[in-house]
Design an enzyme around this catalytic site. Structure first.
Site, mmCIF file in Angstrom:
data_model
loop_
_atom_site.group_PDB
_atom_site.id
_atom_site.type_symbol
_atom_site.label_atom_id
_atom_site.label_comp_id
_atom_site.label_asym_id
_atom_site.label_seq_id
_atom_site.Cartn_x
_atom_site.Cartn_y
_atom_site.Cartn_z
ATOM 1 N N GLN A 116 0.864 -1.366 0.023
ATOM 2 C CA GLN A 116 -0.052 0.041 0.006
ATOM 3 C C GLN A 116 1.045 1.396 -0.081
ATOM 4 O OE1 GLN A 116 -2.005 0.216 3.727
ATOM 5 N NE2 GLN A 116 -3.487 1.851 2.870
ATOM 6 N N GLY A 117 0.843 1.890 -1.073
ATOM 7 C CA GLY A 117 1.678 3.262 -1.186
ATOM 8 C C GLY A 117 1.165 4.340 -1.071
ATOM 9 N N SER A 119 1.449 6.318 2.373
ATOM 10 C CA SER A 119 1.940 7.375 3.362
ATOM 11 C C SER A 119 3.356 8.048 2.664
ATOM 12 C CB SER A 119 2.499 6.860 4.480
ATOM 13 O OG SER A 119 1.375 6.038 5.427
ATOM 14 N N SER A 151 4.455 -1.345 4.300
ATOM 15 C CA SER A 151 4.446 -2.771 4.635
ATOM 16 C C SER A 151 4.657 -3.469 3.356
ATOM 17 C CB SER A 151 3.366 -3.345 5.390
ATOM 18 O OG SER A 151 3.129 -2.333 6.572
ATOM 19 N N GLU A 234 -9.327 -1.000 6.105
ATOM 20 C CA GLU A 234 -8.426 -1.281 7.056
ATOM 21 C C GLU A 234 -8.539 -1.010 8.463
ATOM 22 O OE1 GLU A 234 -5.259 1.641 5.896
ATOM 23 O OE2 GLU A 234 -3.563 0.104 6.597
ATOM 24 N N SER A 345 -3.814 7.199 13.111
ATOM 25 C CA SER A 345 -3.373 7.218 14.464
ATOM 26 C C SER A 345 -4.722 7.509 15.447
ATOM 27 C CB SER A 345 -2.257 8.439 14.835
ATOM 28 O OG SER A 345 -3.118 9.664 14.763
ATOM 29 N N GLU A 347 -5.203 9.648 17.435
ATOM 30 C CA GLU A 347 -5.904 11.327 17.509
ATOM 31 C C GLU A 347 -6.582 11.631 16.285
ATOM 32 O OE1 GLU A 347 -2.642 10.278 17.978
ATOM 33 O OE2 GLU A 347 -1.998 11.007 19.783
HETATM 34 C C1 FAD Z 1 3.408 -0.806 11.300
HETATM 35 C C2 FAD Z 1 3.011 0.245 10.475
HETATM 36 C C3 FAD Z 1 2.835 -0.155 9.143
HETATM 37 C C4 FAD Z 1 2.284 0.888 8.313
HETATM 38 N N1 FAD Z 1 2.350 0.361 6.840
HETATM 39 C C5 FAD Z 1 1.759 1.328 6.113
HETATM 40 C C6 FAD Z 1 1.729 0.998 4.566
HETATM 41 O O1 FAD Z 1 1.618 -0.332 4.280
HETATM 42 N N2 FAD Z 1 1.616 1.692 3.632
HETATM 43 C C7 FAD Z 1 1.262 3.008 4.093
HETATM 44 O O2 FAD Z 1 1.135 4.033 3.113
HETATM 45 N N3 FAD Z 1 1.395 3.423 5.330
HETATM 46 C C8 FAD Z 1 1.599 2.485 6.191
HETATM 47 N N4 FAD Z 1 1.936 3.051 7.600
HETATM 48 C C9 FAD Z 1 2.014 4.523 7.794
HETATM 49 C C10 FAD Z 1 1.088 4.999 8.669
HETATM 50 O O3 FAD Z 1 -0.266 5.228 7.752
HETATM 51 C C11 FAD Z 1 1.150 6.389 9.143
HETATM 52 O O4 FAD Z 1 2.395 6.133 9.980
HETATM 53 C C12 FAD Z 1 0.051 7.122 9.894
HETATM 54 O O5 FAD Z 1 -0.966 7.508 8.939
HETATM 55 C C13 FAD Z 1 0.592 8.205 10.615
HETATM 56 O O6 FAD Z 1 1.177 9.261 9.885
HETATM 57 P P1 FAD Z 1 2.686 9.659 10.057
HETATM 58 O O7 FAD Z 1 3.687 8.392 10.532
HETATM 59 O O8 FAD Z 1 3.268 10.623 8.956
HETATM 60 O O9 FAD Z 1 2.601 10.708 11.298
HETATM 61 P P2 FAD Z 1 2.044 12.158 11.353
HETATM 62 O O10 FAD Z 1 1.069 12.311 10.397
HETATM 63 O O11 FAD Z 1 3.206 13.011 11.198
HETATM 64 O O12 FAD Z 1 1.553 12.317 12.889
HETATM 65 C C14 FAD Z 1 2.543 12.333 13.917
HETATM 66 C C15 FAD Z 1 1.686 12.518 15.146
HETATM 67 O O13 FAD Z 1 0.851 13.875 15.045
HETATM 68 C C16 FAD Z 1 -0.596 13.682 15.354
HETATM 69 N N5 FAD Z 1 -1.508 14.205 14.439
HETATM 70 C C17 FAD Z 1 -1.319 14.407 13.372
HETATM 71 N N6 FAD Z 1 -2.201 15.281 12.610
HETATM 72 C C18 FAD Z 1 -2.967 15.520 13.753
HETATM 73 C C19 FAD Z 1 -4.421 16.144 13.833
HETATM 74 N N7 FAD Z 1 -4.902 16.685 13.019
HETATM 75 N N8 FAD Z 1 -5.043 16.214 15.107
HETATM 76 C C20 FAD Z 1 -4.243 15.623 16.197
HETATM 77 N N9 FAD Z 1 -3.165 14.883 16.084
HETATM 78 C C21 FAD Z 1 -2.614 14.705 14.780
HETATM 79 C C22 FAD Z 1 -0.461 12.092 15.113
HETATM 80 O O14 FAD Z 1 -1.496 11.357 15.861
HETATM 81 C C23 FAD Z 1 0.831 11.521 15.520
HETATM 82 O O15 FAD Z 1 0.529 11.093 16.903
HETATM 83 C C24 FAD Z 1 2.261 2.120 8.645
HETATM 84 C C25 FAD Z 1 2.645 2.445 9.876
HETATM 85 C C26 FAD Z 1 2.895 1.654 10.664
HETATM 86 C C27 FAD Z 1 3.421 2.228 12.151
#
Ligand code: FAD
Length: 362
Positions: A116-117, A119, A151, A234, A345, A347
């Protein structure tokens, strides 16, 4: 009847595929591939898919029962999960006839793995901010950009990529969903080592990657609608069904480790009730799906319920200081941190509940 049938079948096959904690990641992957082949050969893959695509035309209730029974039998997690549980539902809603016949059979057989591309380094919670671009150039779309946390990117034959086809800043209205073959020139996959030491996800780089237009899923610039179909799958009940049983295993382990300590005994009872409540949430959602009512409002509630419950149970288990299972608790403590981040997340789920379900002002 269906549960009984699945249980009988699992009694005869599951022990061959049972993974143990001591196997290295690559061995586990081989077991997962073999397990997927077994499920497909036995006709249990795609239970709710139409018969013409190799399914059994059953419903969400049978899918839920099958997931529960597999978890009880401790079968391995599916490597083709993204294809079966996320890409296939999107294809059924948004795909062309050609895409259904091309993509579904290898997803069902487990011979083509998808990743899944979505993020990117600067677009996770704010998914509408993706900047990976897909530029139309004559016969092709040309993709440039970077995805992260992908992933199974190193095992996948296909990636479902959310890319920008509209002008910069077009947000939700300028996105397109594209199926990208991972072997195409211009794609580089780098593994990311996680806190636990294992390496299940990757960074994926796209440098002038050419993809034909029939790989676009849904309409150009309407990729947000496809993304929402995938995100709801998901966060919803089917994924939760897989997690709930591992929660029961964690609570059984806590029961073993808690000793006569009052605080841990009380915590185990409370967590057990909350697990049962989470299961009822999931079953209510499955029932809504089965009767074609909209299951979506429950998805964010379910995601928060099981992920936070799991983290709390593991934190308490770790604190019991059980010498026998200390390493396992420590591993789980590190591994479970990702649960409240992946697939959106906590949040963000709370924002969705507040705004879209409760209708609270921003
Ligand atoms: C084990 C694992 C597998 C994954 N697999 C995939 C995958 O296969 N494909 C893929 O595309 N992605 C994947 N992801 C990515 C995942 O979807 C993102 O990590 C997730 O959407 C959060 O984005 P970020 O990491 O950029 O954090 P950010 O968006 O930068 O967030 C950082 C922090 O800020 C908080 N935050 C951000 N915006 C707000 C808001 N508006 N209000 C309140 N709080 C906020 C968040 O809750 C978090 O605590 C995976 C992640 C993990 C951990």
């Amino acid at each position: 009847m269906f549960r009984y049938e699945v249980r009988q079948w699992l009694t005869s096959v599951a022990s061959k595929y049972r993974a143990t904690d001591h196997l290295d990641h690559d061995t586990l992957v081989d077991i997962r591939r073999e397990w997927e082949g077994e499920v497909a050969r036995s006709g249990y893959a795609g239970l709710s898919w139409p018969v013409e695509f190799g399914g059994k035309a059953l419903g969400p209730i049978e899918e839920f029962v099958f997931s529960e029974e597999c978890s009880t039998a401790k079968t391995p997690e599916e490597l083709g999960r993204v294809g079966r549980l996320l890409v296939a539902p999107a294809l059924f809603v948004h795909g062309t006839r050609h895409q259904l016949t091309r993509f579904l059979p290898p997803i069902l057989q487990g011979t083509e793995i998808w990743c899944q591309g979505f993020s990117e380094p600067n677009a996770g919670s704010d998914l509408a901010g993706v900047t990976t671009s897909a530029r139309r150039n004559g016969e092709h779309y040309v993709i440039n950009g970077q995805k992260i946390w992908t992933s199974y990117g190193h095992y996948a034959q296909w990636c479902i990529v959310l890319a920008r086809t509209g002008i910069a800043g077009s947000r939700h209205h300028g996105l397109t969903m594209i199926a990208v073959p991972m072997h195409h020139p211009g794609i580089e996959v780098r593994r990311i080592v996680q806190l636990t030491g294992s390496s299940e996800f990757t960074e994926v780089f796209f440098d002038e990657v050419e993809v034909p237009p029939d790989c676009v899923i849904g309409a150009e610039n309407d990729g947000w609608a496809v993304a929402l179909t995938i995100l709801n799958a998901e966060r919803g009940a089917r994924m939760a069904a897989l997690a709930l049983k591992s929660m029961s295993d964690i609570l059984a382990l806590l029961d073993h480790c808690k000793g006569n300590h009052d605080e841990f005994q009380a915590a185990a009872v409370s967590l057990g009730s909350r697990l049962e409540l989470a299961r009822w949430h999931v079953m209510r959602s499955v029932e809504r799906m089965a009767s074609d009512r909209d299951p979506i409002p429950a998805a964010s509630v379910i995601k928060i319920a099981w992920t936070e419950l799991m983290q709390e149970a593991i934190r308490i288990g770790f604190r019991t200081n059980c010498q026998e299972h200390r390493d396992l608790w420590r591993y789980m403590e590190l591994e479970a941190r990702c649960r409240t981040i992946s697939a959106g997340s906590s949040e963000i789920q709370r924002n969705i509940i507040a705004e879209r379900i409760l209708g609270l002002p921003r």
